[in-house]
Scaffold this motif. Structure first.
Motif, PDB file in Angstrom:
ATOM      1  N   ARG A  61       0.803  -1.217   0.000  1.00  0.00           N
ATOM      2  CA  ARG A  61       0.000   0.000   0.000  1.00  0.00           C
ATOM      3  C   ARG A  61       0.839   1.271   0.000  1.00  0.00           C
ATOM      4  NH1 ARG A  61      -2.965  -4.083   2.058  1.00  0.00           N
ATOM      5  NH2 ARG A  61      -0.916  -4.660   2.782  1.00  0.00           N
ATOM      6  N   SER A  65       1.201   3.526  -3.339  1.00  0.00           N
ATOM      7  CA  SER A  65       0.407   4.761  -3.311  1.00  0.00           C
ATOM      8  C   SER A  65       1.303   5.995  -3.347  1.00  0.00           C
ATOM      9  CB  SER A  65      -0.525   4.799  -2.100  1.00  0.00           C
ATOM     10  OG  SER A  65       0.219   4.794  -0.911  1.00  0.00           O
ATOM     11  N   THR A 149     -10.146   8.991   6.493  1.00  0.00           N
ATOM     12  CA  THR A 149     -11.171   7.966   6.277  1.00  0.00           C
ATOM     13  C   THR A 149     -12.293   8.114   7.304  1.00  0.00           C
ATOM     14  OG1 THR A 149      -9.499   6.439   5.440  1.00  0.00           O
ATOM     15  CG2 THR A 149     -11.576   5.463   6.166  1.00  0.00           C
ATOM     16  N   GLY A 267      -3.957  -3.011   7.028  1.00  0.00           N
ATOM     17  CA  GLY A 267      -3.419  -3.989   6.096  1.00  0.00           C
ATOM     18  C   GLY A 267      -1.918  -4.171   6.327  1.00  0.00           C
ATOM     19  N   ASP A 281     -15.008  -7.717   4.100  1.00  0.00           N
ATOM     20  CA  ASP A 281     -15.508  -7.458   2.738  1.00  0.00           C
ATOM     21  C   ASP A 281     -16.843  -6.719   2.715  1.00  0.00           C
ATOM     22  OD1 ASP A 281     -13.321  -8.756   1.670  1.00  0.00           O
ATOM     23  OD2 ASP A 281     -14.311 -10.713   1.614  1.00  0.00           O
ATOM     24  N   ARG A 283     -18.722  -3.795   2.704  1.00  0.00           N
ATOM     25  CA  ARG A 283     -18.390  -2.363   2.525  1.00  0.00           C
ATOM     26  C   ARG A 283     -19.334  -1.450   3.311  1.00  0.00           C
ATOM     27  NH1 ARG A 283     -14.798  -1.109  -1.771  1.00  0.00           N
ATOM     28  NH2 ARG A 283     -14.725   0.922  -0.763  1.00  0.00           N
ATOM     29  N   SER A 286     -17.154  -2.044   6.627  1.00  0.00           N
ATOM     30  CA  SER A 286     -15.695  -2.028   6.520  1.00  0.00           C
ATOM     31  C   SER A 286     -15.209  -0.837   5.703  1.00  0.00           C
ATOM     32  CB  SER A 286     -15.235  -3.328   5.858  1.00  0.00           C
ATOM     33  OG  SER A 286     -13.873  -3.217   5.492  1.00  0.00           O
ATOM     34  N   LEU A 289     -10.970  -0.591   2.331  1.00  0.00           N
ATOM     35  CA  LEU A 289     -10.556  -0.126   0.996  1.00  0.00           C
ATOM     36  C   LEU A 289     -10.654   1.395   0.883  1.00  0.00           C
ATOM     37  CD1 LEU A 289     -11.897  -3.018  -1.274  1.00  0.00           C
ATOM     38  CD2 LEU A 289      -9.557  -2.610  -0.471  1.00  0.00           C
ATOM     39  N   ASP A 290     -11.527   2.009   1.690  1.00  0.00           N
ATOM     40  CA  ASP A 290     -11.533   3.487   1.743  1.00  0.00           C
ATOM     41  C   ASP A 290     -10.173   3.979   2.261  1.00  0.00           C
ATOM     42  OD1 ASP A 290     -14.800   4.368   1.904  1.00  0.00           O
ATOM     43  OD2 ASP A 290     -14.268   2.334   2.485  1.00  0.00           O
ATOM     44  N   GLN A 291      -9.626   3.248   3.235  1.00  0.00           N
ATOM     45  CA  GLN A 291      -8.308   3.634   3.774  1.00  0.00           C
ATOM     46  C   GLN A 291      -7.258   3.625   2.659  1.00  0.00           C
ATOM     47  OE1 GLN A 291      -9.022   0.672   7.184  1.00  0.00           O
ATOM     48  NE2 GLN A 291      -7.354   1.892   7.992  1.00  0.00           N
ATOM     49  N   VAL A 292      -7.307   2.604   1.824  1.00  0.00           N
ATOM     50  CA  VAL A 292      -6.329   2.527   0.734  1.00  0.00           C
ATOM     51  C   VAL A 292      -6.523   3.715  -0.210  1.00  0.00           C
ATOM     52  CG1 VAL A 292      -5.499   1.155  -1.204  1.00  0.00           C
ATOM     53  CG2 VAL A 292      -6.231   0.006   0.892  1.00  0.00           C
ATOM     54  N   GLU A 293      -7.803   3.998  -0.533  1.00  0.00           N
ATOM     55  CA  GLU A 293      -8.072   5.124  -1.445  1.00  0.00           C
ATOM     56  C   GLU A 293      -7.585   6.446  -0.832  1.00  0.00           C
ATOM     57  OE1 GLU A 293     -12.222   5.916  -2.342  1.00  0.00           O
ATOM     58  OE2 GLU A 293     -11.668   7.390  -3.854  1.00  0.00           O
TER      59      GLU A 293
END
Ligand code: CP
Length: 313
Positions: A61, A65, A149, A267, A281, A283, A286, A289-293
């Motif tokens: 990540r 990123s 986030t 992660g 999983d 959404r 959870s 994946l917002d954290q990754v974005e």
């Protein structure tokens, strides 16, 4: 764009940042969230500038990123490959950093297994340095993306109850979040098995729970951490099954939290150990994946802010 000054040459940790500094970065990052959702993602403000990513530890990540962030801002981004480098001939961290700095990058993003390594590099080089994670020290951009986030998912940080559960002792993510979230007005507590918790004195009054079920009551944010086996001197005293039974986040356990509580994890996660895979999983609960974005947006903001002075603006 906000024109408030950011009085720091480097980003080495949350420790040196005020609440206003943190909010400034988060406010700046907002524009990049929208920008990154467009099909064309090319800004020229870092055109002609050079970013070196210098990672001595593995990363998916953070490394990727930072690379996306620099390229979307127009910088020339180069990844230093430790595996094939003269580090393996015995070259020291500082000699490596001075060598890279002589190639005149404008910013160096450093991840290292030794706590304090990015600060040592920053003291030796001319370019701006961003700490991308140092040992059990800090991971400031992770805490910033976590704050962004939460702010976007919940609408605020102030007054929220946040529980961080898992291997707090070895986690630089926990350390940075334990500095940033209370500074932004959240009420934070930590939970985990005693062998993975730091001494209460080192937590400066943050409530510590060995019973996860008790700690999760009424929480608005549940942040799970993996067991950092690479930093454990001896193995964990309990089996992974027992760990999951006592400290794994499941839907049943989450029902003890606030009705709309969100789930976070920096992660990489170990499904079935610290978190149930189906919950990770989901959404609607959870935010993983917002954290990754948000990570790309926050890192774009950091690169932009730290190179502003040398760009003359
Ligand atoms: N959260 C985090 O630092 O992930 P990586 O190790 O994949 O960069």
């Amino acid at each position: 764009m906000t024109a408030a000054p950011f009085p720091h040459r480097h980003l080495l940790g949350i420790e040196g940042l005020s609440a206003d500094d943190i909010r400034f970065i988060l406010d700046e990052a907002e524009q990049w969230v929208d920008f990154n959702r467009q099909p064309r993602k090319h800004d020229k403000r870092l055109e002609g500038l050079t970013q070196f990513n210098v990672f001595f530890e593995n990363s998916t990540r953070t490394l990727f990123s930072f690379e996306a962030a620099g390229k979307r801002l127009g910088a020339t981004v180069l990844d230093f490959r430790v595996a094939g480098s003269s580090v393996h001939k015995g070259e020291s961290l500082i000699d490596t950093a001075l060598t890279l700095d002589a190639m005149r990058p404008d910013v160096m993003v450093v991840r290292h297994q030794s706590t304090g390594a990015p600060a040592e590099v920053a003291a030796a080089v001319d370019c701006a340095v961003i700490n991308a994670g140092d040992g059990t020290g800090e991971h400031p951009t992770q805490a910033l993306l976590d704050a962004l986030t939460i702010r976007r998912r919940v609408g605020r940080i102030e007054g929220l109850k946040v529980v961080i559960c898992g291997d707090i002792r070895h986690s630089r993510v926990a350390k940075s979040n334990l500095l940033s979230l209370p500074r932004l007005g959240a009420e934070v507590r930590v939970a985990g098995p005693p062998e993975l918790l730091p001494s209460p004195e080192s937590l400066g009054g943050i409530p510590v729970f060995s019973d996860f079920d008790e700690s999760i009551e009424g929480a608005d944010v549940v942040m799970m951490l993996r067991i950092q086996r690479e930093r454990l001197e001896s193995g964990l005293s309990v089996s992974l099954e027992d760990y999951h039974a006592r400290y794994g986040l499941t839907s049943e356990r989450l029902a003890r939290a606030a009705p709309d509580a969100i789930v976070m994890h920096p992660g990489p996660m170990n499904r079935g150990v610290e978190i149930d895979g189906e919950l990770a999983d989901d959404r609607s609960r959870s935010a993983i994946l917002d954290q990754v974005e948000m990570g790309v947006a926050v890192r774009m903001a950091c690169l932009d802010i730290l190179t502003r002075e040398r760009r003359g603006g």
